[in-house]
Design a protein around this motif. Structure first.
Motif, PDB file in Angstrom:
ATOM      1  N   GLU A  33     -87.318 -55.695  52.286  1.00  0.00           N
ATOM      2  CA  GLU A  33     -86.755 -55.184  51.044  1.00  0.00           C
ATOM      3  C   GLU A  33     -87.657 -55.603  49.883  1.00  0.00           C
ATOM      4  O   GLU A  33     -88.347 -56.614  49.939  1.00  0.00           O
ATOM      5  CB  GLU A  33     -85.352 -55.759  50.805  1.00  0.00           C
ATOM      6  N   LEU A  34     -87.612 -54.806  48.806  1.00  0.00           N
ATOM      7  CA  LEU A  34     -88.362 -55.150  47.595  1.00  0.00           C
ATOM      8  C   LEU A  34     -87.631 -54.559  46.398  1.00  0.00           C
ATOM      9  O   LEU A  34     -87.120 -53.437  46.467  1.00  0.00           O
ATOM     10  CB  LEU A  34     -89.793 -54.608  47.653  1.00  0.00           C
ATOM     11  N   ALA A  35     -87.610 -55.318  45.301  1.00  0.00           N
ATOM     12  CA  ALA A  35     -87.002 -54.818  44.076  1.00  0.00           C
ATOM     13  C   ALA A  35     -87.773 -55.349  42.874  1.00  0.00           C
ATOM     14  O   ALA A  35     -88.221 -56.503  42.870  1.00  0.00           O
ATOM     15  CB  ALA A  35     -85.533 -55.247  43.983  1.00  0.00           C
ATOM     16  N   LEU A  36     -87.946 -54.499  41.893  1.00  0.00           N
ATOM     17  CA  LEU A  36     -88.468 -54.928  40.593  1.00  0.00           C
ATOM     18  C   LEU A  36     -87.289 -55.523  39.839  1.00  0.00           C
ATOM     19  O   LEU A  36     -86.202 -54.932  39.802  1.00  0.00           O
ATOM     20  CB  LEU A  36     -89.045 -53.732  39.844  1.00  0.00           C
ATOM     21  N   ALA A 134     -81.856 -55.039  38.693  1.00  0.00           N
ATOM     22  CA  ALA A 134     -83.015 -54.829  39.559  1.00  0.00           C
ATOM     23  C   ALA A 134     -83.149 -53.355  39.911  1.00  0.00           C
ATOM     24  O   ALA A 134     -82.148 -52.627  39.986  1.00  0.00           O
ATOM     25  CB  ALA A 134     -82.892 -55.666  40.831  1.00  0.00           C
ATOM     26  N   LEU A 135     -84.383 -52.946  40.107  1.00  0.00           N
ATOM     27  CA  LEU A 135     -84.674 -51.590  40.564  1.00  0.00           C
ATOM     28  C   LEU A 135     -85.076 -51.694  42.031  1.00  0.00           C
ATOM     29  O   LEU A 135     -86.175 -52.153  42.359  1.00  0.00           O
ATOM     30  CB  LEU A 135     -85.798 -50.980  39.735  1.00  0.00           C
ATOM     31  N   ARG A 136     -84.139 -51.322  42.922  1.00  0.00           N
ATOM     32  CA  ARG A 136     -84.417 -51.424  44.349  1.00  0.00           C
ATOM     33  C   ARG A 136     -85.437 -50.355  44.749  1.00  0.00           C
ATOM     34  O   ARG A 136     -85.337 -49.191  44.348  1.00  0.00           O
ATOM     35  CB  ARG A 136     -83.127 -51.248  45.151  1.00  0.00           C
ATOM     36  N   LEU A 137     -86.422 -50.782  45.524  1.00  0.00           N
ATOM     37  CA  LEU A 137     -87.537 -49.914  45.893  1.00  0.00           C
ATOM     38  C   LEU A 137     -87.598 -49.736  47.409  1.00  0.00           C
ATOM     39  O   LEU A 137     -87.168 -50.615  48.164  1.00  0.00           O
ATOM     40  CB  LEU A 137     -88.856 -50.544  45.392  1.00  0.00           C
ATOM     41  N   PRO A 138     -88.123 -48.616  47.856  1.00  0.00           N
ATOM     42  CA  PRO A 138     -88.699 -47.499  47.091  1.00  0.00           C
ATOM     43  C   PRO A 138     -87.664 -46.470  46.631  1.00  0.00           C
ATOM     44  O   PRO A 138     -88.029 -45.443  46.063  1.00  0.00           O
ATOM     45  CB  PRO A 138     -89.681 -46.883  48.090  1.00  0.00           C
TER      46      PRO A 138
END
Length: 475
Positions: A33-36, A134-138
């Protein structure tokens, strides 16, 4: 005002940017997982420039490093113990941190890192709700478990959990509240304000270096006044910057309509205006801003009542310079910053003698020599120090300083004033007088410097004759 439709579009554009999309694709391909998170999301929604790229992930530090190495041209792991890996991607610096569930040791207030497993858990431990989005990516979906969007719309700073618990975990968050109030133009909610006022003593558990960093960030904002007022009104400044609230009790002899505290805040605002006007596009000047804020801190110690209840503050510039040096030293500022601020505080009253009587060229030379490479800052500080509401007086002071700057420019053109030196150097003095290196050479050099300041450039021949005459009389 935040318009959600526009804010969401900006978030989608941010997610599609080269840096963010490169990282999000790499982490997705690796199964993580990745989030800005935090400031970049907040600033994008506000339509502010996004300068920092902070990401959070369920990957552990070793895994983060393994994912970013192929897509970056530099990596560093100095924050590994806190779960943070840095990298440079497409020319920009990014930081990726493992989900955290920090606890604090209760003594030093340093975080004891415990890695978390969920994005929502990570967000709930952040300082304010507007920084806990947070902005969950992608996918580019917005995660907001603590109500940050509502607070963003209301321009409110509120902690995700009870403020007493949040500030107890890390008391520096109380100072961050002041900084964000200035930086974002938001207001701190009542519960947080009450908690700050009740918990001011806990700031003593925070290191001077961390406090210094927050004060610098606050002063470097475009409009630091609201943040400074929160520090003073809450009582935090009584601990971290006690010279400032002490000014509230003093009446300024030049500005009867304000106390010295309010005058100092106005000087800071005006110094920032001069800074932007005279050097558009330049980085904010921390030295000038500290000097503006502290220029009158010597007044409480020098306040005297005279006939007719007049108030004087003789030598407050010299006392203030010493106090500024002591305070900035306690805050662990570097030597160059401390010396520059203290010197500006010491010199800030020098100009007012110019308005009382015309200065000889020698006095103008000394003004420039004493200011040295701080001259431009001294120009701005001195002009900012005029806060009188008396338009005639303000115009008179402005015209006088215009005249002083004009004379400095004229003399500089004639004499290269910014590099004033005696007409003879140390080697020439030794040869002329037949003396060895030592104290006498220094005395002769200083005499020639005074002669140079009084009379301007004489040339080597005339200076040599005058020096030999002085040396003979001295002997």
């Amino acid at each position: 005002m935040v318009r959600m439709a526009e804010a969401l579009v900006r978030l989608e554009e941010l997610a599609a940017s080269p840096i963010v999309s490169t990282l999000s694709n790499a982490f997705a391909d690796a199964g993580y997982e990745l989030a800005l998170v935090g400031g970049p999301v907040r600033d994008a929604m506000l339509g502010r420039p996004v300068n920092d790229f902070d990401f959070t992930t369920n990957a552990r530090p070793d895994d983060i490093l393994r994912v970013v190495t192929p897509i970056s041209d530099a990596q560093w792991d100095i924050g590994r113990e806190f779960g943070t890996i840095g990298a440079r991607i497409h020319g920009e610096t990014v930081e990726i941190t493992t989900y955290r569930a920090d606890t604090y040791d209760g003594v030093t207030r340093k975080p004891v890192v415990a890695f978390g497993d969920t994005l929502s858990g990570d967000l709930s431990r952040r300082d304010f709700t507007v920084n806990a989005m947070a902005l969950r990516l992608p996918q580019a979906t917005l995660e907001d478990p603590t109500g940050g969007v509502d607070d963003l719309i209301a321009a409110t700073l509120r902690t995700p959990i009870e403020p007493e618990v949040s500030f107890g975990d890390d008391p520096l968050r109380m100072m961050r509240a002041a900084r964000f109030q200035a930086q974002l133009g938001f207001h701190v909610d009542d519960a947080s304000r009450d908690a700050i006022a009740a918990m001011t003593e806990s700031i003593t558990h925070v290191s001077a270096e961390r406090i210094q960093a927050e004060l610098s960030k606050l002063l470097l904002t475009d409009h630091p006044r609201p943040g400074i007022e929160l520090l003073v009104d809450s009582g935090l400044a009584d601990i971290v910057l006690p010279e400032l609230p002490a000014l509230r009790l003093e009446a300024d002899e030049h500005h009867h309509h304000k106390d010295v505290y309010q005058h100092s805040l106005t000087v800071l605002e005006q110094a920032i205006s001069y800074e932007k006007e005279r050097h558009p596009g330049a980085e904010p000047d921390l030295v000038l801003r500290w000097a503006a804020l502290l220029h009158d801190i010597g007044k409480p110690a020098t306040r005297k009542l005279g006939p007719g209840n007049t108030v004087t503050f003789y030598h407050h510039d010299l006392i203030g310079s010493k106090l500024a040096k002591k305070r900035l030293g306690a805050l662990r500022y570097d030597t160059a910053t401390i010396k520059a601020v203290a010197r500006l505080v010491e010199l800030h009253m020098r100009f007012f003698g110019y308005t009382e009587a015309a200065w000889a060229d020698s006095a103008v030379r000394r003004y420039v020599r004493d200011a040295g490479d701080l001259l431009e800052r001294l120009h701005m500080l001195t002009r900012a120090d005029v806060t009188t509401r008396n338009r005639r007086k303000a115009d008179r002071l402005a015209f006088a300083y215009d005249d002083l700057e004009h004379r400095i420019e004229e003399l500089a053109a004639q004499e290269e004033l910014d590099a004033v030196r005696p007409d003879l150097d140390g080697n020439e003095i030794q040869k002329l007088l037949g003396i060895a290196p030592g104290r006498e050479v220094g005395e002769a050099y200083r005499w020639l410097m005074e002669l140079r300041l009084d009379e301007g450039p004489l040339g080597p021949e005339e200076a040599s004759a005058r020096l030999v005459e002085w040396w003979g009389q001295r002997s």
